[in-house]
Scaffold this active site. Sequence first.
Site, mmCIF file in Angstrom:
data_model
loop_
_atom_site.group_PDB
_atom_site.id
_atom_site.type_symbol
_atom_site.label_atom_id
_atom_site.label_comp_id
_atom_site.label_asym_id
_atom_site.label_seq_id
_atom_site.Cartn_x
_atom_site.Cartn_y
_atom_site.Cartn_z
ATOM 1 N N ASP A 145 32.226 49.471 56.565
ATOM 2 C CA ASP A 145 30.760 49.638 56.512
ATOM 3 C C ASP A 145 30.267 51.046 56.144
ATOM 4 O O ASP A 145 29.349 51.567 56.799
ATOM 5 C CB ASP A 145 30.133 49.222 57.858
ATOM 6 C CG ASP A 145 30.363 47.745 58.181
ATOM 7 O OD1 ASP A 145 30.987 47.040 57.377
ATOM 8 O OD2 ASP A 145 29.916 47.312 59.268
ATOM 9 N N ASP B 187 28.437 45.271 55.782
ATOM 10 C CA ASP B 187 27.499 44.581 56.662
ATOM 11 C C ASP B 187 26.406 43.999 55.758
ATOM 12 O O ASP B 187 25.840 44.728 54.928
ATOM 13 C CB ASP B 187 26.918 45.619 57.643
ATOM 14 C CG ASP B 187 26.567 45.050 59.000
ATOM 15 O OD1 ASP B 187 27.292 44.175 59.499
ATOM 16 O OD2 ASP B 187 25.544 45.491 59.566
ATOM 17 N N HIS C 90 23.311 41.404 55.990
ATOM 18 C CA HIS C 90 22.449 40.512 56.769
ATOM 19 C C HIS C 90 21.308 39.939 55.938
ATOM 20 O O HIS C 90 20.698 40.670 55.137
ATOM 21 C CB HIS C 90 21.820 41.277 57.936
ATOM 22 C CG HIS C 90 22.800 41.871 58.895
ATOM 23 N ND1 HIS C 90 23.783 41.135 59.520
ATOM 24 C CD2 HIS C 90 22.942 43.146 59.371
ATOM 25 C CE1 HIS C 90 24.481 41.922 60.324
ATOM 26 N NE2 HIS C 90 24.007 43.155 60.251
ATOM 27 N N HIS D 76 17.485 38.562 60.399
ATOM 28 C CA HIS D 76 18.745 38.275 61.100
ATOM 29 C C HIS D 76 18.554 38.346 62.614
ATOM 30 O O HIS D 76 17.770 39.172 63.112
ATOM 31 C CB HIS D 76 19.825 39.276 60.652
ATOM 32 C CG HIS D 76 21.192 38.913 61.113
ATOM 33 N ND1 HIS D 76 21.801 39.544 62.179
ATOM 34 C CD2 HIS D 76 22.069 37.981 60.664
ATOM 35 C CE1 HIS D 76 23.007 38.999 62.352
ATOM 36 N NE2 HIS D 76 23.188 38.072 61.443
ATOM 37 N N LYS E 188 30.028 40.563 55.815
ATOM 38 C CA LYS E 188 29.977 39.967 57.157
ATOM 39 C C LYS E 188 28.578 40.084 57.726
ATOM 40 O O LYS E 188 27.809 40.947 57.308
ATOM 41 C CB LYS E 188 30.997 40.656 58.073
ATOM 42 C CG LYS E 188 30.757 42.137 58.209
ATOM 43 C CD LYS E 188 31.859 42.796 59.021
ATOM 44 C CE LYS E 188 31.590 44.272 59.172
ATOM 45 N NZ LYS E 188 30.344 44.593 59.890
ATOM 46 N N CYS F 103 31.762 48.478 64.756
ATOM 47 C CA CYS F 103 32.522 47.673 63.794
ATOM 48 C C CYS F 103 33.959 48.152 63.627
ATOM 49 O O CYS F 103 34.868 47.332 63.465
ATOM 50 C CB CYS F 103 31.774 47.608 62.469
ATOM 51 S SG CYS F 103 30.263 46.606 62.616
HETATM 52 C C1 VGL Z 1 27.372 47.976 62.851
HETATM 53 C C2 VGL Z 1 25.741 47.647 64.413
HETATM 54 C C3 VGL Z 1 25.212 46.628 63.679
HETATM 55 C C4 VGL Z 1 28.573 48.764 62.413
HETATM 56 C C5 VGL Z 1 26.867 46.943 62.097
HETATM 57 O O1 VGL Z 1 28.895 48.763 61.212
HETATM 58 O O2 VGL Z 1 29.199 49.398 63.295
HETATM 59 N N1 VGL Z 1 26.821 48.317 64.004
HETATM 60 N N2 VGL Z 1 25.773 46.278 62.502
HETATM 61 ZN ZN ZN Z 2 24.777 44.875 61.294
#
Ligand code: VGL
Ligand code: ZN
Length: 200
Positions: free
Chosen positions: A12, A50, A52, A56, A110, A155
């Site tokens: 991410d 990430d 969404h 979401h 994801k 993540c």
């Molecule tokens: C993440 C919170 C929400 C991350 C992703 O990449 O750590 N944290 N979505």
């Molecule tokens: Zn997220």
Amino acid sequence: MTASDEALIVIDVQNDFCPGGALAVGGGDEIVPGINALMAEFDTIVLTQDWHPAGHSSFASSHEGRGPFTQIDMPYGPQMLWPDHCIQGTDGAAFHPKLDLSPAQMIVRKGFRAGVDSYSAFFENDRTTTTGLVGYLRARSVQRLTVVGLALDYCVNFSAVDAAGLGFDVTVDYTLCRAIAEDSLKEAVAGMQAAGVVLA
Ligand code: VGL
Ligand code: ZN
């Protein structure tokens, strides 16, 4: 070059997790040059993104009267609520412009199901829906993983612990990670160590 049973998993590294982004992680952009350099040592490189849909269920804005960084109960368990972030197709969801995308062979998106969040590169937050990454890695005879990216306490943590549970040998290079918050970081480090993840 590392051995052919090794893969680098870059979690991410997206604009919304970097300074100026919707869910900015302090110093998130500082890790980009080091990750680019590390990619040169791996044959197998996977990026996660990430991804969404608007509205979401992990967004606080989708729950009336709720603010970000509070928890709700979802059918699959407790879920932290976040500011709107990484909405499909937006600049915030794009990879950091300096991240070198060319060496990556696989991009795992994801969190694209409206009703379930997905921290881990392997399983969504219901802990049963798979992203398919384990099949990709096993089909390529990968056994050892190095995990880097954002955010270390969410993540990266979930990905590393899941990977260890799936039987991979997992190292998190924490110099190439940044975390959202101190408390969750402490918990994450304890959880990763308990799962047998090497923090190096
Ligand atoms: C993440 C919170 C929400 C991350 C992703 O990449 O750590 N944290 N979505
Ligand atoms: Zn997220």
